[in-house]
Structures are given as C-alpha cells and as structure tokens.
Design a protein around this motif. Structure first.
Motif, mmCIF file in Angstrom:
data_model
loop_
_atom_site.group_PDB
_atom_site.id
_atom_site.type_symbol
_atom_site.label_atom_id
_atom_site.label_comp_id
_atom_site.label_asym_id
_atom_site.label_seq_id
_atom_site.Cartn_x
_atom_site.Cartn_y
_atom_site.Cartn_z
ATOM 1 N N ALA A 57 26.491 4.361 53.956
ATOM 2 C CA ALA A 57 25.592 3.203 53.968
ATOM 3 C C ALA A 57 26.365 1.895 53.838
ATOM 4 C CB ALA A 57 24.574 3.327 52.835
ATOM 5 N N TYR A 58 27.364 1.873 52.956
ATOM 6 C CA TYR A 58 28.116 0.642 52.709
ATOM 7 C C TYR A 58 29.070 0.341 53.859
ATOM 8 C CZ TYR A 58 30.096 -2.889 49.512
ATOM 9 O OH TYR A 58 30.478 -4.064 48.913
ATOM 10 N N PHE A 59 29.654 1.382 54.449
ATOM 11 C CA PHE A 59 30.592 1.190 55.551
ATOM 12 C C PHE A 59 29.896 0.622 56.785
ATOM 13 C CE2 PHE A 59 32.932 2.571 59.320
ATOM 14 C CZ PHE A 59 34.242 2.254 58.992
ATOM 15 N N PHE A 60 28.760 1.175 57.133
ATOM 16 C CA PHE A 60 28.084 0.778 58.371
ATOM 17 C C PHE A 60 27.132 -0.403 58.193
ATOM 18 C CE2 PHE A 60 29.312 5.157 59.481
ATOM 19 C CZ PHE A 60 29.882 4.935 60.732
ATOM 20 N N ILE A 61 26.619 -0.625 56.973
ATOM 21 C CA ILE A 61 25.591 -1.655 56.797
ATOM 22 C C ILE A 61 25.906 -2.600 55.646
ATOM 23 C CG2 ILE A 61 23.130 -2.086 56.404
ATOM 24 C CD1 ILE A 61 22.604 0.796 57.439
ATOM 25 N N GLY A 62 26.044 -2.055 54.434
ATOM 26 C CA GLY A 62 26.073 -2.864 53.230
ATOM 27 C C GLY A 62 27.205 -3.870 53.153
ATOM 28 N N TYR A 63 28.414 -3.446 53.516
ATOM 29 C CA TYR A 63 29.566 -4.344 53.418
ATOM 30 C C TYR A 63 29.418 -5.530 54.364
ATOM 31 C CZ TYR A 63 34.484 -5.478 52.452
ATOM 32 O OH TYR A 63 35.645 -6.082 52.053
ATOM 33 N N SER A 64 28.831 -5.277 55.514
ATOM 34 C CA SER A 64 28.599 -6.353 56.473
ATOM 35 C C SER A 64 27.556 -7.335 55.960
ATOM 36 C CB SER A 64 28.147 -5.762 57.816
ATOM 37 O OG SER A 64 27.941 -6.788 58.765
ATOM 38 N N ILE A 65 26.505 -6.819 55.306
ATOM 39 C CA ILE A 65 25.488 -7.704 54.730
ATOM 40 C C ILE A 65 26.093 -8.579 53.640
ATOM 41 C CG2 ILE A 65 23.410 -7.727 53.285
ATOM 42 C CD1 ILE A 65 22.409 -5.318 54.856
ATOM 43 N N ALA A 66 26.929 -7.994 52.797
ATOM 44 C CA ALA A 66 27.494 -8.735 51.665
ATOM 45 C C ALA A 66 28.580 -9.717 52.086
ATOM 46 C CB ALA A 66 28.047 -7.755 50.626
ATOM 47 N N TYR A 67 29.443 -9.296 53.036
ATOM 48 C CA TYR A 67 30.638 -10.096 53.330
ATOM 49 C C TYR A 67 30.805 -10.473 54.799
ATOM 50 C CZ TYR A 67 31.739 -8.607 48.622
ATOM 51 O OH TYR A 67 31.670 -8.372 47.281
ATOM 52 N N GLY A 68 29.903 -10.013 55.657
ATOM 53 C CA GLY A 68 30.009 -10.339 57.071
ATOM 54 C C GLY A 68 31.190 -9.682 57.755
ATOM 55 N N VAL A 69 31.663 -8.556 57.205
ATOM 56 C CA VAL A 69 32.831 -7.862 57.743
ATOM 57 C C VAL A 69 32.410 -6.471 58.202
ATOM 58 C CG1 VAL A 69 35.099 -6.905 57.191
ATOM 59 C CG2 VAL A 69 34.407 -9.109 56.220
ATOM 60 N N ASP A 70 32.863 -6.069 59.388
ATOM 61 C CA ASP A 70 32.648 -4.689 59.813
ATOM 62 C C ASP A 70 33.988 -4.102 60.255
ATOM 63 O OD1 ASP A 70 33.099 -4.972 62.766
ATOM 64 O OD2 ASP A 70 31.302 -6.225 62.663
ATOM 65 N N PHE A 71 33.983 -2.824 60.572
ATOM 66 C CA PHE A 71 35.227 -2.119 60.877
ATOM 67 C C PHE A 71 35.240 -1.577 62.303
ATOM 68 C CE2 PHE A 71 34.554 -1.910 56.292
ATOM 69 C CZ PHE A 71 35.724 -2.494 55.859
ATOM 70 N N PHE A 72 34.478 -2.240 63.170
ATOM 71 C CA PHE A 72 34.444 -1.828 64.570
ATOM 72 C C PHE A 72 35.544 -2.561 65.344
ATOM 73 C CE2 PHE A 72 30.115 -1.370 62.898
ATOM 74 C CZ PHE A 72 29.950 -0.007 63.099
ATOM 75 N N ALA A 73 36.764 -2.201 65.018
ATOM 76 C CA ALA A 73 37.947 -2.785 65.656
ATOM 77 C C ALA A 73 38.993 -1.684 65.778
ATOM 78 C CB ALA A 73 38.476 -3.953 64.824
ATOM 79 N N SER A 74 40.070 -1.977 66.475
ATOM 80 C CA SER A 74 41.120 -0.977 66.654
ATOM 81 C C SER A 74 41.828 -0.716 65.332
ATOM 82 C CB SER A 74 42.134 -1.457 67.684
ATOM 83 O OG SER A 74 42.862 -2.569 67.178
ATOM 84 N N ALA A 75 42.443 0.450 65.235
ATOM 85 C CA ALA A 75 43.196 0.786 64.022
ATOM 86 C C ALA A 75 44.344 -0.190 63.805
ATOM 87 C CB ALA A 75 43.719 2.213 64.114
ATOM 88 N N GLN A 76 44.905 -0.711 64.901
ATOM 89 C CA GLN A 76 45.995 -1.678 64.773
ATOM 90 C C GLN A 76 45.511 -2.948 64.085
ATOM 91 O OE1 GLN A 76 47.801 -2.731 68.490
ATOM 92 N NE2 GLN A 76 49.413 -3.975 67.551
ATOM 93 N N THR A 77 44.315 -3.397 64.455
ATOM 94 C CA THR A 77 43.735 -4.578 63.825
ATOM 95 C C THR A 77 43.386 -4.313 62.372
ATOM 96 O OG1 THR A 77 42.809 -5.312 65.943
ATOM 97 C CG2 THR A 77 41.847 -6.251 63.946
ATOM 98 N N LEU A 78 42.805 -3.156 62.105
ATOM 99 C CA LEU A 78 42.369 -2.827 60.755
ATOM 100 C C LEU A 78 43.541 -2.684 59.790
ATOM 101 C CD1 LEU A 78 39.599 -0.171 61.510
ATOM 102 C CD2 LEU A 78 39.269 -2.577 60.909
ATOM 103 N N SER A 79 44.693 -2.258 60.310
ATOM 104 C CA SER A 79 45.839 -2.014 59.438
ATOM 105 C C SER A 79 46.674 -3.264 59.182
ATOM 106 C CB SER A 79 46.728 -0.925 60.038
ATOM 107 O OG SER A 79 47.246 -1.340 61.303
ATOM 108 N N ALA A 80 46.233 -4.409 59.679
ATOM 109 C CA ALA A 80 46.954 -5.661 59.426
ATOM 110 C C ALA A 80 46.996 -5.954 57.931
ATOM 111 C CB ALA A 80 46.270 -6.804 60.178
ATOM 112 N N LYS A 81 47.986 -6.725 57.524
ATOM 113 C CA LYS A 81 48.177 -7.094 56.112
ATOM 114 C C LYS A 81 48.283 -5.851 55.220
ATOM 115 C CE LYS A 81 45.691 -11.486 56.546
ATOM 116 N NZ LYS A 81 44.576 -12.309 56.017
ATOM 117 N N SER A 82 49.003 -4.860 55.742
ATOM 118 C CA SER A 82 49.217 -3.599 55.020
ATOM 119 C C SER A 82 47.910 -2.870 54.710
ATOM 120 C CB SER A 82 49.991 -3.840 53.714
ATOM 121 O OG SER A 82 51.246 -4.425 53.976
ATOM 122 N N GLY A 83 46.872 -3.144 55.517
ATOM 123 C CA GLY A 83 45.582 -2.497 55.312
ATOM 124 C C GLY A 83 44.844 -3.000 54.084
ATOM 125 N N TYR A 84 45.174 -4.220 53.652
ATOM 126 C CA TYR A 84 44.557 -4.759 52.433
ATOM 127 C C TYR A 84 43.032 -4.775 52.527
ATOM 128 C CZ TYR A 84 42.963 -8.004 48.873
ATOM 129 O OH TYR A 84 42.273 -8.573 47.821
#
Length: 395
Positions: A57-84
């Motif tokens: 629930a938090y990965f697909f919906i909740g985190y985006s509602i709270a912070y406007g961030v989702d994870f629908f990007a490439s693994a290369q993009t997601l792993s930027a900044k050491s995956g912080y």
C-alpha cells in the motif's frame, strides 16, 4: 566526498530502518504475551501480514500521497545517491506499518483476518499518509499557516502524533465497533479477568520495542550530519520515567511495568530533539501515570475492551507527547526552542480528527459490508484454530 556522504547517509538510515523493522517483532510478542493462548498464533501471523500489506500500500500509493515520490523509474535512476531515496522509503515504511500493528493489539481475539488486511491497505495507503504529508511535507500550507500565526510550525520529530496518536485514535472506533470479547463483561456488571497468557513473551516484546525505539527516534534525523545524542539521552530518560511511574502507580503489576517504558517512549518522540533530559524524564513519567490510570478507567469503568490498551498507550500518550513538545521544548524550561504550544495543540488535534474520522469510516464500512468480527463459536474456539487451523502448542 559527495559519494561518501550519500553512502554514509544511506547506511545510517538503513540501520534505522532495520531497528524499526525489528520493532514489529516487539509488537508481535507484546500481543502474543498479552492475549489468551488460543489467540497467540493469530497475533504472530497478523503482525507479519500487516507489514507486508502495508509495504504494498505504501509503495504504490501512500508514499506518493505523503511525499509526491514514486518508484516507476529505471533501476539506474532509483539507485542514484547510493540508493538513499530507496532506504529512506524503507525507513518511513516501517513507521507507516506501525499503525496497523498498533491497531492489532486493540482488536485482538475477535477480529476477522481478511477484513483487517483490507483496513490495513486503506489506512496505510490513504489515511496515514494524508496526515503524514501535512506534518512532515508541508502539504496544503497548514504548517506555513501555523508558522505565520504562532511563530513556529507543528513539531513532531519522530512521530508521537503522526504515528502513535494516529494509530491509537484510529484503533478507538475499531474497538468500539467490534465490541467487547464475549464474556468479558457480564450482565450484572462484573468483569471477567483475562490475564496475560505469557509474561516472559510480553516482556520480550517490550524489550525489543524499547531497543528498536532508539532507531525510531535517533535515526529520524534521516541524514548523518543531523544526528544528535540529545535525542538518544532524551529517549532513555523518558523510557526510565515511564517505567518508574508505571511501576509505582501500577503497584508492581508486570503488565504495567513493561508498558511503562513504551508509554514514555511514545510521549518523547515529538520533542526528543528539543527537550532537556530532565524535561524528557518528566514527560515520560507523566506518560507512565497516564497509561496506567486510563487503561484502568477504559477497561473497568467505561468497559471498553481495548485488549492491549492501545488507545491509552499510543493514542493518549502520543497526544500528550505532541502537546509536551510545545511545553518542555521551550527555552524557559531548558529546551532548545523552535516550538509553539498553540501550533502543537492545533497540529495534534488535527491528527486526532483525521484518525477518528478515518478509523470510523474504514471500519464502519467494513462492518456493514463484509463484517469485521468472528462469530461467537469461532471466538470461543480461538482465532488460532478458527483462522489458522493450528494452535501455538500441541496440547
């Protein structure tokens, strides 16, 4: 140097996520040790399943509602900044998943399994992140409004209100809608005692929670450069204060003694970064008294069957913590400042209102549509056999 900073911050918050993740074992064993033997398996399975549903629930919906961030990007993009950003999500997820873990203790021994998982998805996907976004990401300009009118925004460093009060106040309508366990209160006004089934497991759960709480509070700084030992010491002092007063006013009852440190830690979360250690000791001490007095009041006078006392422990002590940050965080009481009592009162009240409405709507609809309670025969049999078809012990 940037790479070193990102990797250090990623490791720092990952360690915090692991500590808070471990707290869910504490929730499980605290509930296991409190409920009757016929419901112990259910306590263990429920906490794990709640965490997994919360993750989705938090990965697909909740985190985006709270912070406007989702994870629908490439693994290369997601792993930027050491995956912080990824481990930051993991850290905040462990907070979000604490909400259904809190509720679980209040509705224990008579709640249906499937409807509770549905409730978990809705609460973590929509209700919790709505207030989380208001308090921690300045949604809807509420924090700016508070700053403009009262000098400072609502301050909740580690979630006395955002996590604990919200979880406890959501649990209250759920407990009321479920009703008391069969036989708990008799028609002639007597109360049937249901003592803890396993004090050692209850104590183990409390110890795991208390240890993990230092990750919950200290790592709420989220980056290594913002870490401050004041948070750790304040957490310790509040834990000790809550334990001592719960032991004293609870007359040596081990259930109260082991919930005392949790009451203190719930209360200190909000202001752990701004209070003086002596202030934290007082805040924790008040929380210990508040829990024991209100647990007794709720169970014996009001006859509300909140099995683990999650409304007094998380709801009321979390509320006290939100308000206390605006008192003991003031420079006149040895604090660092940066807080306003009015902002704390308004922010805390807003969290309570959202939680109450959210809990009443979610559990009210589920009760009407699918039902949320085991039938009387299943409850008598116990959730272990009725739901999981196995008991905790072969005998």
């Amino acid at each position: 140097m940037d790479t070193l900073k990102y990797s250090s911050d990623a490791l720092f918050i990952l360690l915090g996520a692991i500590l808070v993740f471990a707290m869910h074992a504490g929730f499980a064993f605290l509930e296991l040790g409190t409920v009757r033997r016929k419901n112990q398996v259910n306590a263990l399975v429920k906490i794990l399943m709640d965490f997994c549903i919360s993750t989705i629930a938090y990965f697909f919906i909740g985190y985006s509602i709270a912070y406007g961030v989702d994870f629908f990007a490439s693994a290369q993009t997601l792993s930027a900044k050491s995956g912080y950003e990824l481990v930051k999500f993991f850290f905040l997820l462990t907070f979000a998943a604490a909400v259904p873990a809190i509720i679980s203790g209040g509705i224990a021994e008579r709640a249906r399994f499937g409807p509770q998982l549905i409730a978990t998805f809705i609460l973590v996907g929509f209700i919790y992140p709505f207030f989380e976004g208001v308090a921690w990401n300045n949604h809807y300009g509420i924090q700016d409004w508070l700053t403009h009118h009262f000098g400072f925004a609502f301050h909740d460093f580690a979630g006395s209100v955002v996590v604990h009060a919200v979880g406890g106040w959501i649990a209250l309508p759920a407990v009321l809608l479920l009703g008391a366990r069969h036989g708990r209160y008799t028609r002639d006004g007597l109360i049937t005692a249901h003592p803890p089934s396993n004090i050692p497991f209850l104590a183990l759960g409390a110890w795991i929670l208390a240890i993990g709480w230092f990750g919950f509070n200290v790592m709420s700084a989220q980056t290594l450069d913002k870490i401050n030992g004041l948070v750790a010491l304040n957490s310790l002092m509040a834990m000790v204060g809550g334990t001592l007063t719960a032991w004293w006013i609870g007359r040596n009852d081990p259930g109260f003694v082991y919930n005392g440190p949790l009451a203190g830690l719930v209360a200190v979360c909000a202001g752990s970064d701004v209070m003086h250690p002596l202030g934290a000791l007082v805040v924790g001490g008040v929380a210990g008294v508040l829990f024991v007095v209100m647990f007794t009041q709720v169970q014996n006078r009001w006859k509300i069957d909140d099995v683990l006392g999650v409304w007094p422990l998380h709801g009321l002590c979390g509320t006290w913590g939100g308000i206390a940050a605006g008192i003991f965080g003031l420079p006149s009481l040895g604090g660092l400042g940066g807080v306003s009592l009015m902002s704390q009162l308004i922010g805390t009240s807003l969290g309570i209102i959202i939680a109450l409405i959210g809990g009443a709507v979610v559990y009210g609809i589920l009760k009407r549509v699918v039902g949320i309670r085991l039938d009387q025969e299943e409850e008598y049999m116990g959730a272990d056999l009725a739901i999981h078809k196995i008991s905790a012990t072969p005998d």
